[in-house]
Design a protein around this motif. Structure first.
Motif, PDB file in Angstrom:
ATOM      1  N   PRO A   1       0.815  -1.229   0.000  1.00 58.01           N
ATOM      2  CA  PRO A   1       0.000   0.000   0.000  1.00 58.01           C
ATOM      3  C   PRO A   1       0.843   1.272   0.000  1.00 58.01           C
ATOM      4  CG  PRO A   1      -0.854  -1.584   1.582  1.00 58.01           C
ATOM      5  CD  PRO A   1       0.481  -2.097   1.146  1.00 58.01           C
ATOM      6  N   GLN A   2       1.951   1.258   0.757  1.00 59.14           N
ATOM      7  CA  GLN A   2       2.802   2.447   0.821  1.00 59.14           C
ATOM      8  C   GLN A   2       3.477   2.716  -0.521  1.00 59.14           C
ATOM      9  OE1 GLN A   2       2.522   0.127   3.106  1.00 59.14           O
ATOM     10  NE2 GLN A   2       2.096   1.151   5.040  1.00 59.14           N
ATOM     11  N   ARG A   3       3.969   1.663  -1.153  1.00 58.81           N
ATOM     12  CA  ARG A   3       4.630   1.842  -2.441  1.00 58.81           C
ATOM     13  C   ARG A   3       3.625   2.286  -3.502  1.00 58.81           C
ATOM     14  NH1 ARG A   3       8.725  -3.314  -1.589  1.00 58.81           N
ATOM     15  NH2 ARG A   3      10.541  -2.050  -1.068  1.00 58.81           N
ATOM     16  N   GLN A   4       2.453   1.717  -3.484  1.00 61.36           N
ATOM     17  CA  GLN A   4       1.423   2.107  -4.449  1.00 61.36           C
ATOM     18  C   GLN A   4       1.064   3.584  -4.285  1.00 61.36           C
ATOM     19  OE1 GLN A   4      -2.002   2.907  -3.890  1.00 61.36           O
ATOM     20  NE2 GLN A   4      -2.632   2.880  -6.034  1.00 61.36           N
ATOM     21  N   ALA A   5       1.026   4.052  -3.061  1.00 63.87           N
ATOM     22  CA  ALA A   5       0.606   5.431  -2.791  1.00 63.87           C
ATOM     23  C   ALA A   5       1.667   6.460  -3.149  1.00 63.87           C
ATOM     24  CB  ALA A   5       0.237   5.575  -1.314  1.00 63.87           C
ATOM     25  N   HIS A   6       2.953   6.082  -3.089  1.00 65.16           N
ATOM     26  CA  HIS A   6       4.012   7.076  -3.212  1.00 65.16           C
ATOM     27  C   HIS A   6       4.855   6.975  -4.479  1.00 65.16           C
ATOM     28  CE1 HIS A   6       3.218   7.166   1.186  1.00 65.16           C
ATOM     29  NE2 HIS A   6       3.488   8.444   1.034  1.00 65.16           N
ATOM     30  N   ILE A   7       4.760   5.870  -5.218  1.00 65.36           N
ATOM     31  CA  ILE A   7       5.606   5.690  -6.396  1.00 65.36           C
ATOM     32  C   ILE A   7       4.733   5.727  -7.646  1.00 65.36           C
ATOM     33  CG2 ILE A   7       7.248   4.167  -7.565  1.00 65.36           C
ATOM     34  CD1 ILE A   7       7.960   3.043  -4.796  1.00 65.36           C
ATOM     35  N   PRO A   8       4.895   6.740  -8.498  1.00 64.44           N
ATOM     36  CA  PRO A   8       4.003   6.894  -9.657  1.00 64.44           C
ATOM     37  C   PRO A   8       3.898   5.657 -10.532  1.00 64.44           C
ATOM     38  CG  PRO A   8       5.310   8.865  -9.351  1.00 64.44           C
ATOM     39  CD  PRO A   8       5.847   7.861  -8.379  1.00 64.44           C
ATOM     40  N   ALA A   9       5.000   4.929 -10.745  1.00 60.78           N
ATOM     41  CA  ALA A   9       4.973   3.743 -11.605  1.00 60.78           C
ATOM     42  C   ALA A   9       4.095   2.639 -11.046  1.00 60.78           C
ATOM     43  CB  ALA A   9       6.395   3.217 -11.819  1.00 60.78           C
ATOM     44  N   LEU A  10       3.792   2.723  -9.743  1.00 60.77           N
ATOM     45  CA  LEU A  10       3.021   1.654  -9.096  1.00 60.77           C
ATOM     46  C   LEU A  10       1.582   2.062  -8.795  1.00 60.77           C
ATOM     47  CD1 LEU A  10       5.728   0.310  -6.608  1.00 60.77           C
ATOM     48  CD2 LEU A  10       5.302  -0.369  -8.987  1.00 60.77           C
ATOM     49  N   GLN A  11       1.142   3.191  -9.310  1.00 55.43           N
ATOM     50  CA  GLN A  11      -0.228   3.629  -9.049  1.00 55.43           C
ATOM     51  C   GLN A  11      -1.274   2.587  -9.465  1.00 55.43           C
ATOM     52  OE1 GLN A  11      -1.007   6.666  -7.376  1.00 55.43           O
ATOM     53  NE2 GLN A  11       1.182   6.461  -7.004  1.00 55.43           N
ATOM     54  N   PRO A  12      -1.072   1.845 -10.577  1.00 55.44           N
ATOM     55  CA  PRO A  12      -2.097   0.860 -10.972  1.00 55.44           C
ATOM     56  C   PRO A  12      -2.017  -0.465 -10.225  1.00 55.44           C
ATOM     57  CG  PRO A  12      -0.759   1.621 -12.852  1.00 55.44           C
ATOM     58  CD  PRO A  12      -0.043   2.006 -11.607  1.00 55.44           C
ATOM     59  N   LEU A  13      -1.138  -0.598  -9.230  1.00 55.08           N
ATOM     60  CA  LEU A  13      -0.854  -1.896  -8.621  1.00 55.08           C
ATOM     61  C   LEU A  13      -2.106  -2.668  -8.231  1.00 55.08           C
ATOM     62  CD1 LEU A  13       0.995  -4.044  -7.382  1.00 55.08           C
ATOM     63  CD2 LEU A  13       1.130  -2.623  -5.313  1.00 55.08           C
ATOM     64  N   PHE A  14      -2.992  -2.050  -7.451  1.00 58.25           N
ATOM     65  CA  PHE A  14      -4.137  -2.808  -6.952  1.00 58.25           C
ATOM     66  C   PHE A  14      -5.183  -3.047  -8.031  1.00 58.25           C
ATOM     67  CE2 PHE A  14      -2.306  -1.128  -2.961  1.00 58.25           C
ATOM     68  CZ  PHE A  14      -1.979  -2.367  -2.411  1.00 58.25           C
ATOM     69  N   ASP A  15      -5.232  -2.179  -9.043  1.00 56.05           N
ATOM     70  CA  ASP A  15      -6.079  -2.465 -10.201  1.00 56.05           C
ATOM     71  C   ASP A  15      -5.586  -3.727 -10.908  1.00 56.05           C
ATOM     72  OD1 ASP A  15      -7.458  -0.155  -9.640  1.00 56.05           O
ATOM     73  OD2 ASP A  15      -6.506   1.036 -11.218  1.00 56.05           O
ATOM     74  N   VAL A  16      -4.269  -3.837 -11.045  1.00 60.62           N
ATOM     75  CA  VAL A  16      -3.675  -4.992 -11.728  1.00 60.62           C
ATOM     76  C   VAL A  16      -3.889  -6.266 -10.914  1.00 60.62           C
ATOM     77  CG1 VAL A  16      -1.512  -6.003 -12.545  1.00 60.62           C
ATOM     78  CG2 VAL A  16      -1.993  -3.578 -12.956  1.00 60.62           C
ATOM     79  N   ILE A  17      -3.706  -6.181  -9.602  1.00 61.38           N
ATOM     80  CA  ILE A  17      -3.914  -7.342  -8.740  1.00 61.38           C
ATOM     81  C   ILE A  17      -5.362  -7.823  -8.825  1.00 61.38           C
ATOM     82  CG2 ILE A  17      -4.053  -8.075  -6.320  1.00 61.38           C
ATOM     83  CD1 ILE A  17      -1.553  -6.382  -5.799  1.00 61.38           C
ATOM     84  N   THR A  18      -6.294  -6.901  -8.725  1.00 64.74           N
ATOM     85  CA  THR A  18      -7.716  -7.262  -8.807  1.00 64.74           C
ATOM     86  C   THR A  18      -8.043  -7.876 -10.155  1.00 64.74           C
ATOM     87  OG1 THR A  18      -8.327  -5.506  -7.259  1.00 64.74           O
ATOM     88  CG2 THR A  18     -10.068  -6.363  -8.679  1.00 64.74           C
ATOM     89  N   ALA A  19      -7.494  -7.306 -11.234  1.00 63.25           N
ATOM     90  CA  ALA A  19      -7.756  -7.830 -12.574  1.00 63.25           C
ATOM     91  C   ALA A  19      -7.234  -9.260 -12.711  1.00 63.25           C
ATOM     92  CB  ALA A  19      -7.109  -6.925 -13.615  1.00 63.25           C
ATOM     93  N   ALA A  20      -6.039  -9.513 -12.187  1.00 63.42           N
ATOM     94  CA  ALA A  20      -5.459 -10.855 -12.269  1.00 63.42           C
ATOM     95  C   ALA A  20      -6.305 -11.872 -11.520  1.00 63.42           C
ATOM     96  CB  ALA A  20      -4.037 -10.839 -11.720  1.00 63.42           C
ATOM     97  N   GLU A  21      -6.721 -11.514 -10.317  1.00 61.66           N
ATOM     98  CA  GLU A  21      -7.501 -12.447  -9.506  1.00 61.66           C
ATOM     99  C   GLU A  21      -8.903 -12.662 -10.090  1.00 61.66           C
ATOM    100  OE1 GLU A  21      -5.194 -11.503  -5.294  1.00 61.66           O
ATOM    101  OE2 GLU A  21      -7.153 -10.599  -5.682  1.00 61.66           O
ATOM    102  N   THR A  22      -9.486 -11.627 -10.659  1.00 62.57           N
ATOM    103  CA  THR A  22     -10.789 -11.759 -11.306  1.00 62.57           C
ATOM    104  C   THR A  22     -10.705 -12.685 -12.509  1.00 62.57           C
ATOM    105  OG1 THR A  22     -11.434  -9.548 -10.576  1.00 62.57           O
ATOM    106  CG2 THR A  22     -12.673 -10.488 -12.403  1.00 62.57           C
ATOM    107  N   ALA A  23      -9.540 -12.660 -13.206  1.00 63.04           N
ATOM    108  CA  ALA A  23      -9.341 -13.505 -14.386  1.00 63.04           C
ATOM    109  C   ALA A  23      -8.994 -14.942 -14.032  1.00 63.04           C
ATOM    110  CB  ALA A  23      -8.251 -12.908 -15.271  1.00 63.04           C
ATOM    111  N   GLY A  24      -8.817 -15.239 -12.726  1.00 62.80           N
ATOM    112  CA  GLY A  24      -8.601 -16.615 -12.314  1.00 62.80           C
ATOM    113  C   GLY A  24      -7.323 -16.909 -11.576  1.00 62.80           C
ATOM    114  N   ALA A  25      -6.431 -15.929 -11.430  1.00 63.28           N
ATOM    115  CA  ALA A  25      -5.194 -16.170 -10.688  1.00 63.28           C
ATOM    116  C   ALA A  25      -5.502 -16.441  -9.217  1.00 63.28           C
ATOM    117  CB  ALA A  25      -4.266 -14.957 -10.803  1.00 63.28           C
ATOM    118  N   VAL A  26      -4.689 -17.286  -8.577  1.00 56.91           N
ATOM    119  CA  VAL A  26      -4.888 -17.538  -7.146  1.00 56.91           C
ATOM    120  C   VAL A  26      -4.408 -16.345  -6.334  1.00 56.91           C
ATOM    121  CG1 VAL A  26      -4.761 -20.036  -7.363  1.00 56.91           C
ATOM    122  CG2 VAL A  26      -2.672 -18.758  -6.891  1.00 56.91           C
TER     123      VAL A  26
END
Length: 305
Positions: free
Chosen positions: A226-251
């Protein structure tokens, strides 16, 4: 004794969410190094796959590792030439720096006949890295949980079956580990510490027992992602990407090391998982490189040349 050695070392994906600085997985993306003893001047003679602007930095990493080896081992200093065949992207959270340090430390260990035990080689690499997760995974292969306890390396490992896929999605932006560590708060709320400790222990046990379906929800943490996502511009999409992966079937999915690579663990539909992850990035105007990986259960290997 021959004076040349070739080492092949896998990339690794560290942290796994709640296993911050402790857990890592070796994957089948490799760097190869050739070290040869010489009378004077340590040099980087070949650096395939590395931008020329980074050659001096890579040579400095190698020299620093060598100096540490001679200081810690008590062996008389030697010079060497280094040839690198780089396949692991630099500053993308896949342990490129750990492979350089391990190559020099283990290469010099063998070339000089020092006989330093493997635990010390990994410990020294970890001290140079600042944590054990990547160095242990790169050296031993599989999934490792590790730490330096009472001044000695302690590690446990388990192998990961071929049925498990790792989808690495690496945005174009680099993330420097040292800068990524500079954003953490000095104090952590008790509930966040308990949350992360709970998830980390359960995740390690799930790996040890091979219960991949049971890992759903266990890659979440409250310490670093959460801290890295909040403070590092390159990681702003992190939780969107995680949610997308898990929705698509990733464990599960998580930030690999300090990023910018985002890693998904899946038992099926790896292409759909990758597509979902890249689409989540595209919605933020970011492009990324996809790598389909398997675990590397061998770790570091070497041969005389």
């Amino acid at each position: 004794m021959t004076n040349s050695i070739r080492l092949t070392i896998p990339a690794s994906s560290g942290n796994l969410g709640p296993g911050f600085d402790t857990m890592g997985i070796a994957v089948n993306l490799h760097n190869t190094f050739e070290l040869s003893l010489r009378d004077s001047d340590t040099t980087l003679d070949h650096a395939e796959g590395i931008d020329p602007s980074l050659h001096e930095l890579c040579l400095e990493v190698a020299k620093t590792a060598a100096q540490y080896f001679f200081e810690q081992s008590g062996v008389s200093s030697s010079h060497f030439s280094l040839r690198v065949f780089n396949r692991i992207p630099i500053a993308r959270g896949l342990a490129s720096s750990a492979t350089f340090r391990l190559a020099v430390l283990e290469g010099l260990n063998q070339l000089t006949g020092a006989g330093v035990p493997h635990r010390d080689i990994v410990k020294w690499a970890s001290e140079l890295e600042g944590c054990t997760d990547n160095a242990a995974a790169c050296y031993y292969g599989g999934m490792t949980a590790s730490g330096i306890i009472q001044d000695r390396l302690v590690y446990y490992r388990c192998e990961i079956p071929e049925t498990v896929d790792f989808v690495a999605v690496s945005p174009n932006s680099a993330v420097e580990t040292d800068k990524a560590r500079g954003i953490f708060a000095r104090e952590l709320p008790r509930k966040d510490a308990i949350f992360t400790l709970n998830h980390g222990i359960l995740l390690a046990m799930a790996f040890a027992q091979g219960d991949y379906e049971g890992m759903r929800g266990l890659f979440e943490d409250k310490i670093h992602q959460p801290q890295r996502q909040a403070h590092i511009p390159a990681l702003q999409p992190l939780f969107d990407v995680i949610t997308a992966a898990e929705t698509a079937g990733a464990v599960g999915a998580y930030l690999s090391g300090s990023g910018s690579t985002m890693m998904a663990v899946t038992l099926r539909n790896k292409e759909a998982v990758a597509q979902a992850m890249t689409q989540a990035l595209a919605q933020r105007g970011m492009q990324a490189e996809i790598r389909y990986l398997k675990a590397d259960n061998r770790g570091l290997t070497w041969e005389w040349v």
